[in-house]
Design an enzyme around this catalytic site. Sequence first.
Site, PDB file in Angstrom:
ATOM      1  N   ARG A   1       0.819  -1.222   0.000  1.00 30.44           N
ATOM      2  CA  ARG A   1       0.000   0.000   0.000  1.00 30.44           C
ATOM      3  C   ARG A   1       0.850   1.267   0.000  1.00 30.44           C
ATOM      4  NH1 ARG A   1      -5.582  -0.472   1.633  1.00 30.44           N
ATOM      5  NH2 ARG A   1      -6.242  -2.481   0.835  1.00 30.44           N
TER       6      ARG A   1
ATOM      7  N   ARG B   1      -3.263   6.583   0.338  1.00 30.22           N
ATOM      8  CA  ARG B   1      -3.830   7.760   1.004  1.00 30.22           C
ATOM      9  C   ARG B   1      -2.917   8.484   1.968  1.00 30.22           C
ATOM     10  NH1 ARG B   1      -9.028   4.996   3.343  1.00 30.22           N
ATOM     11  NH2 ARG B   1      -7.500   3.325   3.370  1.00 30.22           N
TER      12      ARG B   1
ATOM     13  N   ARG C   1      -6.162  12.101  -6.697  1.00 32.08           N
ATOM     14  CA  ARG C   1      -7.374  11.304  -6.705  1.00 32.08           C
ATOM     15  C   ARG C   1      -8.619  12.179  -6.688  1.00 32.08           C
ATOM     16  NH1 ARG C   1      -9.994   7.445  -2.242  1.00 32.08           N
ATOM     17  NH2 ARG C   1     -10.240   9.481  -1.334  1.00 32.08           N
TER      18      ARG C   1
ATOM     19  N   ASP D   1      -6.527  -2.342  -7.799  1.00 37.65           N
ATOM     20  CA  ASP D   1      -7.127  -2.956  -6.606  1.00 37.65           C
ATOM     21  C   ASP D   1      -7.477  -4.399  -6.930  1.00 37.65           C
ATOM     22  OD1 ASP D   1      -8.264  -2.218  -3.764  1.00 37.65           O
ATOM     23  OD2 ASP D   1      -9.760  -3.508  -4.694  1.00 37.65           O
TER      24      ASP D   1
ATOM     25  N   TYR E   1     -14.913 -11.227  -0.159  1.00 31.55           N
ATOM     26  CA  TYR E   1     -15.682 -10.012  -0.527  1.00 31.55           C
ATOM     27  C   TYR E   1     -16.951 -10.381  -1.288  1.00 31.55           C
ATOM     28  CZ  TYR E   1     -11.785  -7.171   1.081  1.00 31.55           C
ATOM     29  OH  TYR E   1     -10.828  -6.590   1.867  1.00 31.55           O
TER      30      TYR E   1
HETATM   31  O1  1CP Z   1       0.331   0.595  -3.149  1.00 31.18           O
HETATM   32  C1  1CP Z   1      -0.227  -0.473  -3.352  1.00 31.18           C
HETATM   33  O2  1CP Z   1      -0.125  -1.442  -2.574  1.00 31.18           O
HETATM   34  C2  1CP Z   1      -0.990  -0.649  -4.658  1.00 31.18           C
HETATM   35  C3  1CP Z   1      -2.385  -0.368  -4.596  1.00 31.18           C
HETATM   36  C4  1CP Z   1      -3.379  -1.319  -3.940  1.00 31.18           C
HETATM   37  C5  1CP Z   1      -3.278  -2.689  -3.644  1.00 31.18           C
HETATM   38  C6  1CP Z   1      -2.100  -3.626  -3.801  1.00 31.18           C
HETATM   39  C7  1CP Z   1      -4.682  -0.902  -3.576  1.00 31.18           C
HETATM   40  C8  1CP Z   1      -5.227   0.462  -3.726  1.00 31.18           C
HETATM   41  N1  1CP Z   1      -5.373  -2.005  -3.135  1.00 31.18           N
HETATM   42  C9  1CP Z   1      -4.541  -3.098  -3.146  1.00 31.18           C
HETATM   43  C10 1CP Z   1      -4.870  -4.488  -2.792  1.00 31.18           C
HETATM   44  C11 1CP Z   1      -6.025  -4.746  -1.892  1.00 31.18           C
HETATM   45  N2  1CP Z   1      -7.298  -4.220  -1.956  1.00 31.18           N
HETATM   46  C12 1CP Z   1      -6.012  -5.734  -0.873  1.00 31.18           C
HETATM   47  C13 1CP Z   1      -4.842  -6.619  -0.565  1.00 31.18           C
HETATM   48  C14 1CP Z   1      -3.820  -5.900   0.240  1.00 31.18           C
HETATM   49  C15 1CP Z   1      -4.152  -5.659   1.683  1.00 31.18           C
HETATM   50  O3  1CP Z   1      -4.542  -6.625   2.379  1.00 31.18           O
HETATM   51  O4  1CP Z   1      -3.986  -4.520   2.113  1.00 31.18           O
HETATM   52  C16 1CP Z   1      -7.283  -5.753  -0.283  1.00 31.18           C
HETATM   53  C17 1CP Z   1      -7.743  -6.642   0.852  1.00 31.18           C
HETATM   54  C18 1CP Z   1      -8.083  -4.798  -0.967  1.00 31.18           C
HETATM   55  C19 1CP Z   1      -9.507  -4.494  -0.729  1.00 31.18           C
HETATM   56  C20 1CP Z   1      -9.670  -3.050  -0.412  1.00 31.18           C
HETATM   57  N3  1CP Z   1      -9.682  -2.051  -1.348  1.00 31.18           N
HETATM   58  C21 1CP Z   1      -9.767  -2.456   0.866  1.00 31.18           C
HETATM   59  C22 1CP Z   1      -9.722  -3.207   2.209  1.00 31.18           C
HETATM   60  C23 1CP Z   1     -11.063  -3.314   2.833  1.00 31.18           C
HETATM   61  C24 1CP Z   1     -11.073  -4.293   4.024  1.00 31.18           C
HETATM   62  O5  1CP Z   1     -11.639  -5.400   3.886  1.00 31.18           O
HETATM   63  O6  1CP Z   1     -10.494  -3.938   5.063  1.00 31.18           O
HETATM   64  C25 1CP Z   1      -9.866  -1.059   0.666  1.00 31.18           C
HETATM   65  C26 1CP Z   1     -10.003  -0.002   1.709  1.00 31.18           C
HETATM   66  C27 1CP Z   1      -9.797  -0.832  -0.745  1.00 31.18           C
HETATM   67  C28 1CP Z   1      -9.771   0.477  -1.464  1.00 31.18           C
HETATM   68  C29 1CP Z   1      -8.384   0.896  -1.852  1.00 31.18           C
HETATM   69  N4  1CP Z   1      -7.548   0.174  -2.683  1.00 31.18           N
HETATM   70  C30 1CP Z   1      -6.365   0.857  -2.873  1.00 31.18           C
HETATM   71  C31 1CP Z   1      -6.447   2.084  -2.121  1.00 31.18           C
HETATM   72  C32 1CP Z   1      -5.375   3.137  -2.081  1.00 31.18           C
HETATM   73  C33 1CP Z   1      -7.706   2.099  -1.485  1.00 31.18           C
HETATM   74  C34 1CP Z   1      -8.201   3.183  -0.547  1.00 31.18           C
HETATM   75  C35 1CP Z   1      -9.334   3.981  -1.046  1.00 31.18           C
HETATM   76  C36 1CP Z   1      -9.093   4.764  -2.305  1.00 31.18           C
HETATM   77  O7  1CP Z   1      -8.104   5.488  -2.429  1.00 31.18           O
HETATM   78  O8  1CP Z   1      -9.991   4.712  -3.177  1.00 31.18           O
END
Ligand code: 1CP
Length: 351
Positions: free
Chosen positions: A34, A38, A47, A83, A158
């Site tokens: 990540r 943010r 964004r 994502d 999910y």
């Molecule tokens: O920098 C990076 O790592 C690349 C970007 C990235 C990655 C690898 C994003 C952007 N998402 C992910 C993978 C991801 N998405 C995972 C696996 C990694 C982890 O466990 O952290 C998971 C579980 C998700 C699902 C997801 N998408 C969540 C988690 C929700 C939960 O169940 O707790 C969230 C909050 C998102 C939205 C998201 N994806 C990425 C960002 C920066 C965000 C935040 C919101 C946004 O900016 O829109």
Amino acid sequence: MSAEGVSEVAGASDRFLRACRREPVDLTPVWFMRQAGRYLPEYRAARADRDVLQMSRIPEMAVEITLQPVRRLGVDAAILYSDIMVPLAATGVEVRMAPGLGPVIDEPIRAPSDLSRLRPLDPDSDIPFVLEAVRMLRRDLTVPLIGFAGGPYTLASYLVEGRPARDHPRTRALMHGDPAVWEGLLDRLAGTVLALLRAQVAAGAQAVQLFDSWVGDLDPGDYERFVLPWVSRIFEELAPLGVPRIHFGVGTGELLALMRAAGADVVGVDWRVPLDRAWDRVGRDAAVQGNLDPAVCLAPWDAVERKALEVLRRADGRPGHVFNLGHGVFPQTPPETLERLVDLVHSRTAR
Ligand code: 1CP
């Protein structure tokens, strides 16, 4: 050292890939799960009010956000900004990103008749924007690019829960209560994951990470029966591509040996298991990635330094360590802390 000697132990451009293959490196490579996100003011500015699913469809945006942490932090690898839900959204699953929560699916997948809503992924026509971003990044980047996909259990969680949920009870109830639906679901998800990762590698991704973040929900027996066969298939079919395959989950202390057995080259470790103990479980013939508690990065610098040095001490300079957090960067993390952390790991491990 001679010029030849230098190239043998690598520099910034390939120390990450070399560490994944357990080859000697000039210093321990670092990147952060990540890292594109943010906690960076430049991310929030770029964004504006769009969510990650919308942003991922604009290759120029995905490229810019992927590059932001590379520029600011000096990390040794980039991870594609996208994502895990992107391929599902692209194949007809109605996913929305609820602000402050994450992916929401208003019509979850729970019955045999729901499976037909998961059609196979055709990367060229369903996610051309992802492949274009990868190709553009390879032109701009001086460090390796990591492609990724969600793991089958995590994607299923999910789809079945319909939203981020603690412990994912419905997912495991389905798994045990209707194994035929579960197997049908994992067959489809494994197909999607494979198609996605193959296409990312064909477009230029130099390593891949399977984020099976929530698989630590399972005991080893259930993991072996209900997840391992599909993950093994994914890793087996990726093997001929020759790129390092990283396998990550949270709370996987009891699953580490199985995660390695599934065929990963590098096993990602969360912060709950001391790195040397985790490495014993994974086996010394694999590389490990981790494992500083991301919450420590919210504490004052001396705590960050102390805990990071403990990770390095447990890695003990053995080939095959990629420094990372034990899970993703929290949005409240000061970017300066991560900048200092990269410098600390580099300076303390220079060989
Ligand atoms: O920098 C990076 O790592 C690349 C970007 C990235 C990655 C690898 C994003 C952007 N998402 C992910 C993978 C991801 N998405 C995972 C696996 C990694 C982890 O466990 O952290 C998971 C579980 C998700 C699902 C997801 N998408 C969540 C988690 C929700 C939960 O169940 O707790 C969230 C909050 C998102 C939205 C998201 N994806 C990425 C960002 C920066 C965000 C935040 C919101 C946004 O900016 O829109």
